[in-house]
Design a protein around this motif. Sequence first.
Motif, PDB file in Angstrom:
ATOM      1  N   MET B   1     -38.652  14.766 -64.811  1.00  0.00           N
ATOM      2  CA  MET B   1     -37.563  14.427 -65.094  1.00  0.00           C
ATOM      3  C   MET B   1     -36.893  13.080 -65.232  1.00  0.00           C
ATOM      4  O   MET B   1     -37.071  12.160 -64.468  1.00  0.00           O
ATOM      5  CB  MET B   1     -36.904  14.989 -63.084  1.00  0.00           C
ATOM      6  CG  MET B   1     -35.603  14.790 -62.610  1.00  0.00           C
ATOM      7  SD  MET B   1     -35.494  15.869 -61.079  1.00  0.00           S
ATOM      8  CE  MET B   1     -35.148  14.528 -60.976  1.00  0.00           C
ATOM      9  N   LEU B   3     -33.442  10.349 -65.474  1.00  0.00           N
ATOM     10  CA  LEU B   3     -32.244  10.521 -64.714  1.00  0.00           C
ATOM     11  C   LEU B   3     -31.586   9.270 -65.441  1.00  0.00           C
ATOM     12  O   LEU B   3     -31.673   8.687 -65.835  1.00  0.00           O
ATOM     13  CB  LEU B   3     -31.795  10.293 -63.343  1.00  0.00           C
ATOM     14  CG  LEU B   3     -32.971  11.035 -62.631  1.00  0.00           C
ATOM     15  CD1 LEU B   3     -32.431  11.011 -60.445  1.00  0.00           C
ATOM     16  CD2 LEU B   3     -31.457  12.491 -62.963  1.00  0.00           C
ATOM     17  N   VAL B   5     -28.428   8.521 -64.957  1.00  0.00           N
ATOM     18  CA  VAL B   5     -27.362   7.830 -64.288  1.00  0.00           C
ATOM     19  C   VAL B   5     -27.587   6.970 -62.683  1.00  0.00           C
ATOM     20  O   VAL B   5     -28.625   8.099 -62.933  1.00  0.00           O
ATOM     21  CB  VAL B   5     -26.815   9.048 -63.537  1.00  0.00           C
ATOM     22  CG1 VAL B   5     -25.564   8.537 -62.728  1.00  0.00           C
ATOM     23  CG2 VAL B   5     -25.369  10.117 -64.521  1.00  0.00           C
ATOM     24  N   SER B   6     -27.459   6.600 -62.238  1.00  0.00           N
ATOM     25  CA  SER B   6     -28.289   6.339 -60.709  1.00  0.00           C
ATOM     26  C   SER B   6     -27.729   6.998 -59.373  1.00  0.00           C
ATOM     27  O   SER B   6     -26.843   7.754 -59.271  1.00  0.00           O
ATOM     28  CB  SER B   6     -29.110   4.547 -60.570  1.00  0.00           C
ATOM     29  OG  SER B   6     -27.490   3.850 -60.598  1.00  0.00           O
ATOM     30  N   ILE B   7     -28.409   7.198 -58.457  1.00  0.00           N
ATOM     31  CA  ILE B   7     -28.125   7.792 -57.246  1.00  0.00           C
ATOM     32  C   ILE B   7     -27.908   6.321 -56.462  1.00  0.00           C
ATOM     33  O   ILE B   7     -28.101   5.848 -56.707  1.00  0.00           O
ATOM     34  CB  ILE B   7     -29.463   8.877 -56.239  1.00  0.00           C
ATOM     35  CG1 ILE B   7     -29.791   9.396 -57.273  1.00  0.00           C
ATOM     36  CG2 ILE B   7     -28.942   8.837 -55.402  1.00  0.00           C
ATOM     37  CD1 ILE B   7     -30.767  10.400 -57.094  1.00  0.00           C
ATOM     38  N   ASN B   8     -26.130   7.321 -56.241  1.00  0.00           N
ATOM     39  CA  ASN B   8     -25.160   6.536 -55.340  1.00  0.00           C
ATOM     40  C   ASN B   8     -26.034   6.748 -53.748  1.00  0.00           C
ATOM     41  O   ASN B   8     -25.694   7.777 -53.014  1.00  0.00           O
ATOM     42  CB  ASN B   8     -24.383   7.165 -54.951  1.00  0.00           C
ATOM     43  CG  ASN B   8     -23.169   5.806 -54.247  1.00  0.00           C
ATOM     44  OD1 ASN B   8     -23.490   5.386 -53.123  1.00  0.00           O
ATOM     45  ND2 ASN B   8     -22.039   6.179 -54.847  1.00  0.00           N
ATOM     46  N   ASN B   9     -26.926   6.146 -53.302  1.00  0.00           N
ATOM     47  CA  ASN B   9     -27.024   6.367 -51.785  1.00  0.00           C
ATOM     48  C   ASN B   9     -26.495   5.937 -50.430  1.00  0.00           C
ATOM     49  O   ASN B   9     -27.278   5.885 -49.124  1.00  0.00           O
ATOM     50  CB  ASN B   9     -28.472   5.397 -51.113  1.00  0.00           C
ATOM     51  CG  ASN B   9     -29.572   5.807 -52.384  1.00  0.00           C
ATOM     52  OD1 ASN B   9     -29.811   6.949 -51.910  1.00  0.00           O
ATOM     53  ND2 ASN B   9     -30.401   5.197 -52.755  1.00  0.00           N
ATOM     54  N   ARG B  11     -24.065   7.326 -48.352  1.00  0.00           N
ATOM     55  CA  ARG B  11     -23.690   8.346 -47.751  1.00  0.00           C
ATOM     56  C   ARG B  11     -25.041   8.523 -47.237  1.00  0.00           C
ATOM     57  O   ARG B  11     -25.451   9.933 -46.898  1.00  0.00           O
ATOM     58  CB  ARG B  11     -22.507   9.355 -48.947  1.00  0.00           C
ATOM     59  CG  ARG B  11     -21.472   8.566 -48.691  1.00  0.00           C
ATOM     60  CD  ARG B  11     -20.572   9.683 -49.468  1.00  0.00           C
ATOM     61  NE  ARG B  11     -19.636   8.863 -49.532  1.00  0.00           N
ATOM     62  CZ  ARG B  11     -19.373   8.497 -50.482  1.00  0.00           C
ATOM     63  NH1 ARG B  11     -20.625   7.969 -51.601  1.00  0.00           N
ATOM     64  NH2 ARG B  11     -18.462   6.861 -51.059  1.00  0.00           N
ATOM     65  N   ARG B  12     -26.419   8.031 -47.562  1.00  0.00           N
ATOM     66  CA  ARG B  12     -27.707   8.800 -47.394  1.00  0.00           C
ATOM     67  C   ARG B  12     -27.423   7.919 -45.571  1.00  0.00           C
ATOM     68  O   ARG B  12     -28.885   7.389 -46.111  1.00  0.00           O
ATOM     69  CB  ARG B  12     -28.521   8.475 -48.201  1.00  0.00           C
ATOM     70  CG  ARG B  12     -29.863   8.692 -48.232  1.00  0.00           C
ATOM     71  CD  ARG B  12     -31.124   7.943 -49.265  1.00  0.00           C
ATOM     72  NE  ARG B  12     -32.533   8.378 -48.619  1.00  0.00           N
ATOM     73  CZ  ARG B  12     -32.981   8.065 -49.158  1.00  0.00           C
ATOM     74  NH1 ARG B  12     -33.652   6.877 -50.165  1.00  0.00           N
ATOM     75  NH2 ARG B  12     -35.137   8.393 -48.780  1.00  0.00           N
ATOM     76  N   LEU B  13     -27.330   9.008 -44.752  1.00  0.00           N
ATOM     77  CA  LEU B  13     -27.084   8.671 -43.601  1.00  0.00           C
ATOM     78  C   LEU B  13     -28.730   8.491 -43.187  1.00  0.00           C
ATOM     79  O   LEU B  13     -29.405   9.923 -43.946  1.00  0.00           O
ATOM     80  CB  LEU B  13     -26.726   9.550 -42.810  1.00  0.00           C
ATOM     81  CG  LEU B  13     -24.921   9.973 -42.760  1.00  0.00           C
ATOM     82  CD1 LEU B  13     -24.583  10.730 -42.010  1.00  0.00           C
ATOM     83  CD2 LEU B  13     -24.464   8.085 -42.325  1.00  0.00           C
ATOM     84  N   GLN B  14     -29.479   7.895 -42.493  1.00  0.00           N
ATOM     85  CA  GLN B  14     -30.591   8.413 -41.790  1.00  0.00           C
ATOM     86  C   GLN B  14     -30.482   8.113 -40.684  1.00  0.00           C
ATOM     87  O   GLN B  14     -29.334   7.564 -39.061  1.00  0.00           O
ATOM     88  CB  GLN B  14     -31.615   6.947 -41.948  1.00  0.00           C
ATOM     89  CG  GLN B  14     -31.871   6.169 -43.384  1.00  0.00           C
ATOM     90  CD  GLN B  14     -32.348   7.453 -44.138  1.00  0.00           C
ATOM     91  OE1 GLN B  14     -33.544   7.790 -43.555  1.00  0.00           O
ATOM     92  NE2 GLN B  14     -31.936   7.813 -45.028  1.00  0.00           N
ATOM     93  N   LEU B  15     -30.305   9.597 -40.359  1.00  0.00           N
ATOM     94  CA  LEU B  15     -30.060  10.053 -38.857  1.00  0.00           C
ATOM     95  C   LEU B  15     -31.266  10.919 -38.190  1.00  0.00           C
ATOM     96  O   LEU B  15     -32.484  10.991 -38.444  1.00  0.00           O
ATOM     97  CB  LEU B  15     -29.409  11.515 -38.900  1.00  0.00           C
ATOM     98  CG  LEU B  15     -27.613  11.064 -39.132  1.00  0.00           C
ATOM     99  CD1 LEU B  15     -27.455  12.429 -39.609  1.00  0.00           C
ATOM    100  CD2 LEU B  15     -26.885  10.135 -38.787  1.00  0.00           C
TER     101      LEU B  15
END
Lengths: 382, 382
Positions: B1, B3, B5-9, B11-15
């Motif tokens: 795989m 990609l 496009v690179s991933i926008n992090n 909104r990657r909340l660490q909860l």
Amino acid sequence: MTLTVSINNDRRLQLAPLQIPTRLLLGPGPSNAHPAVLQAMNTPPVGHLDPAFLALMDEIQTLLRYVWQTENSHTIAVSGTGTAAMEATIANSVEPGDVVLVGVMGYFGNRLVDMAGRYGADVRSISKPWGEVFSLDELRTAMATHRPAILALVHAETSTGARQPLEGVGDLCREFNCLLLVDTVTSLGGVPIFLDEWGVDLAYSCSQKGLGCPPGASPFTMSPRAAEKLQQRRHKVANWYLDMTLLSKYWGSDRIYHHTAPINLYYALREALRLIAEEGLENCWQRHQKNAEYLWQGLEDLELTLHVPREFRLPTLTTVRIPEGVDGKAISRQLLSEYNIEIGGGLGELAGKVWRVGLMGFNSRPESVDRLLEVLRQVLPK
Amino acid sequence: MTLTVSINNDRRLQLAPLQIPTRLLLGPGPSNAHPAVLQAMNTPPVGHLDPAFLALMDEIQTLLRYVWQTENSHTIAVSGTGTAAMEATIANSVEPGDVVLVGVMGYFGNRLVDMAGRYGADVRSISKPWGEVFSLDELRTAMATHRPAILALVHAETSTGARQPLEGVGDLCREFNCLLLVDTVTSLGGVPIFLDEWGVDLAYSCSQKGLGCPPGASPFTMSPRAAEKLQQRRHKVANWYLDMTLLSKYWGSDRIYHHTAPINLYYALREALRLIAEEGLENCWQRHQKNAEYLWQGLEDLELTLHVPREFRLPTLTTVRIPEGVDGKAISRQLLSEYNIEIGGGLGELAGKVWRVGLMGFNSRPESVDRLLEVLRQVLPK
């Protein structure tokens, strides 16, 4: 309390507590939920306006934006299953008389046609044999012919296992001043999606596939362009439960009561999304791809034929042609009753012709593949 | 795989895993689910066409007929919360142009007005001050004036705590060749209901009140008269998700896939209904009545005034007038934050004027009453 009518006890079933077999769910969905997700779901419910619940709704919104790769403020979970979220995109975007162009390459494209018609759309459709996808040129030709207000496509056709490429489609839609509506039911969490990069205006999904959660709370998102169309409607949205003008006042800062959310499913969804954020979206997509490739190799080793060309094959759902002379339904039944493994059968054009094997969310693991292949080796005629 | 496009992090909340306070839910709903119901819900999901699940659907149907005291074959649980079941009754019974007469005596009557309008009804309404109910004579006069195709009433108005008597209304509707549609959201399981005896044609409810289950799977029923109107429609039902012509093929013997049910909520609902059958409907109603009377006495001992006259008071939900000079919202907030007790505030005409106290399902117990009264004694100004 005095009753003037006597109670009819004919239907007073005396049942034992629930006994449900434990299945390995390798069909088109639901997939098995992650154990931590089930545990979160089991937390006693609080009220739908409890500050603790409102904070959780915000977390769900943020994490849905992450897994969809979008900045859309209108990103929520609808209180129903994937079909309700599908209907939410249609109900909020279609006004009577709007031309809606649907790309039909399987069962769920047909469902979009039926649904859009019920909301008064002038529905046009283009179609492909089940298992194929549309080229950008084909879409351009159809757009020029029909000049739709909305183009609806299925990113991951659950009935065929085909992945519709979306690169360039958003630009095409802007060129024709049209909204792009996309079904990501079988792709979210398991297949690369870049909603904003691709210019998608409306999308929906479900919780019980790539997200590894039980069904019942379903992602919905809407771009600023779609929100603008909603603002300018001449008629109220013809669906109260799914009306985003009302739902936005509950999910947004107003916190106005709309309906009682399925609280425990939101607990589960929050945990499922949390686990994806912990794993990382790219790792999660890679995992789905790797396990799917492992499955494909194993199926081919069993001399089975995969229905969709490799380039367009979904890592989440694989359609396998039922070999000549084999009773596909009997095999599925045997897998379920003797081995507690669920796989799906074909729908529509593919009924009786394929099995559908899902590796989604928590179930996208080498152990799932090994188990299925081991059982198939036993039950398939030599 | 690979990609592109690179991933926008962003909104990657660490909860952390879910931490939700345990509340005693004594508002208008949800109420606390019975522990056995939560346990059943925690069973790993199976597929929506699994024979084990189909058998469970049949059990739910039978037990819903028991708790509603109806023989209607079209008795199912809708895959959404109470509002979705409300919308299901409207969507399946109203055709554009139908005169729908709504008795409005609170918030949910108004919701029916809004909803019926969206389905093209010619909506007429009659109204009562919030907390009062309609007499049979008032209904007869309105029927003679408006000659509706459907009369919609709220049996248990969740916004006011008033119980609308239904004896004789079904006969009146037959006299005028009209269908009777009834909201039983806050009555099912907690207040005597005899749907068939009363001649009710369409009814809906929810799972999270008198049934003692988490929200998300909602009872719906339709009489043979209502089913006949549905059969004779000139247009498709304007709501795909809630279309009973399609849903009947899934809940009935055809078992045709319609949507993926919220599997785990059906596990929970089956257990909640099983517990009521075990207790016995009459015992369950008596328990709600007894605990409500215990509450009413306790509130009056605190010199609080109940908003609804005793004759029409719901045992499931009590509206209590906020005493002069008391900040009702501040008291509710204090109950929640300091004592983990949820009670409701007023809606619409009663906003700022009442608290709403629910004793429903599992929470209809003397312990709930004792705890609430104990806390009220502490927080109310002397």
